[in-house]
Design a protein around this motif. Structure first.
Motif, short mmCIF file in Angstrom:
data_model
loop_
_atom_site.label_atom_id
_atom_site.label_comp_id
_atom_site.label_asym_id
_atom_site.label_seq_id
_atom_site.Cartn_x
_atom_site.Cartn_y
_atom_site.Cartn_z
N THR A 142 37.91 45.96 41.66
CA THR A 142 37.70 44.87 42.61
C THR A 142 36.52 44.05 42.15
O THR A 142 35.65 44.52 41.42
N GLY A 143 36.50 42.82 42.61
CA GLY A 143 35.39 41.93 42.28
C GLY A 143 34.26 42.10 43.28
O GLY A 143 34.18 43.09 44.00
N ALA A 144 33.43 41.09 43.33
CA ALA A 144 32.26 41.13 44.22
C ALA A 144 32.71 41.26 45.68
O ALA A 144 33.69 40.65 46.10
N ASN A 145 32.03 42.12 46.41
CA ASN A 145 32.30 42.35 47.84
C ASN A 145 33.74 42.77 48.11
O ASN A 145 34.31 42.43 49.13
N GLY A 146 34.35 43.48 47.16
CA GLY A 146 35.71 43.98 47.34
C GLY A 146 36.79 42.93 47.14
O GLY A 146 37.96 43.18 47.40
N GLY A 147 36.42 41.76 46.67
CA GLY A 147 37.38 40.68 46.46
C GLY A 147 38.11 40.83 45.14
O GLY A 147 37.97 41.84 44.43
N PRO A 148 38.88 39.81 44.78
CA PRO A 148 39.63 39.88 43.53
C PRO A 148 38.70 39.77 42.32
O PRO A 148 37.58 39.28 42.41
N VAL A 149 39.19 40.27 41.20
CA VAL A 149 38.44 40.18 39.95
C VAL A 149 38.64 38.79 39.38
O VAL A 149 39.77 38.32 39.22
N ASN A 150 37.54 38.11 39.09
CA ASN A 150 37.62 36.78 38.48
C ASN A 150 37.70 36.93 36.98
O ASN A 150 36.91 37.66 36.37
N VAL A 151 38.64 36.23 36.38
CA VAL A 151 38.83 36.28 34.94
C VAL A 151 38.67 34.87 34.40
O VAL A 151 39.30 33.94 34.89
N ALA A 152 37.80 34.72 33.40
CA ALA A 152 37.61 33.41 32.77
C ALA A 152 37.99 33.53 31.31
O ALA A 152 37.55 34.45 30.62
N LEU A 153 38.86 32.65 30.86
CA LEU A 153 39.27 32.62 29.47
C LEU A 153 38.55 31.50 28.76
O LEU A 153 38.42 30.40 29.29
#
Length: 170
Positions: free
Chosen positions: A152-163
């Motif tokens: 999970t991302g920050a605060n249980g949110g989605p994982v941010n992916v940057a290409l």
């Protein structure tokens, strides 16, 4: 003035008994015997169904209907119950047989080899049967070393992916 036509009387609804039986089931005693024999050898239901030219859906329906106690059409109303009992018993037979083979395979023993009449010591190797048991009956026989991860991302949110692309690619 002509007389008015009376609306037709509604036909009584047909009950299950009035509708008559459907086509006789293909779930016969002989097919059930063959199914059970092949299942007892350790085969999967899907494999046995295909081998015996029965659709997988029919085999699953017969199991479901047998467990529910549903009557079959044709000369043997207990066909689905018999199928359910035979197949579930055959699955248990396969597991009991495999467990016994596992025990036997793990034992060191002396055997007569056809190429050499003298006794030969054979060290037991249980791994093949253990692998079969783990795959066939994973809830009871597989290793409990299963790992499940959730990211999970920050605060249980989605994982941010940057290409990003290389600057040097043309």
């Amino acid at each position: 003035m002509p007389p008015r036509k009376q609306p037709p009387k509604p036909k009584p609804k047909r009950t299950q008994k009035q509708s008559g039986p459907g086509a006789p089931t293909i779930c016969t005693a002989e097919l059930t015997r063959q199914f059970a024999e092949l299942m007892a050898a350790g085969n999967y239901l899907e494999t046995v169904a295909g081998f015996l030219h029965v659709s997988q859906q029919d085999a699953y329906n017969w199991l479901k209907w047998g467990a529910e106690g549903k009557d079959a059409t044709g000369p043997d109303p207990a066909a689905y119950r018999n199928f359910f009992e035979a197949v579930t018993h055959a699955e248990r037979q396969a597991e009991v047989r495999a467990a016994a083979l596992l025990q036997r395979a793990g034992q060191d023993r002396v055997v007569d080899l056809p190429t050499d009449p003298s006794k030969q010591f054979v060290q037991g190797d249980w791994r093949a049967i253990a692998e079969f048991m783990a795959r066939r009956y994973p809830k009871r026989w597989s290793k409990a070393e299963r790992v499940q991860q959730e990211l999970t991302g920050a605060n249980g949110g989605p994982v941010n992916v940057a290409l990003s692309w290389w600057d040097g690619i043309d």
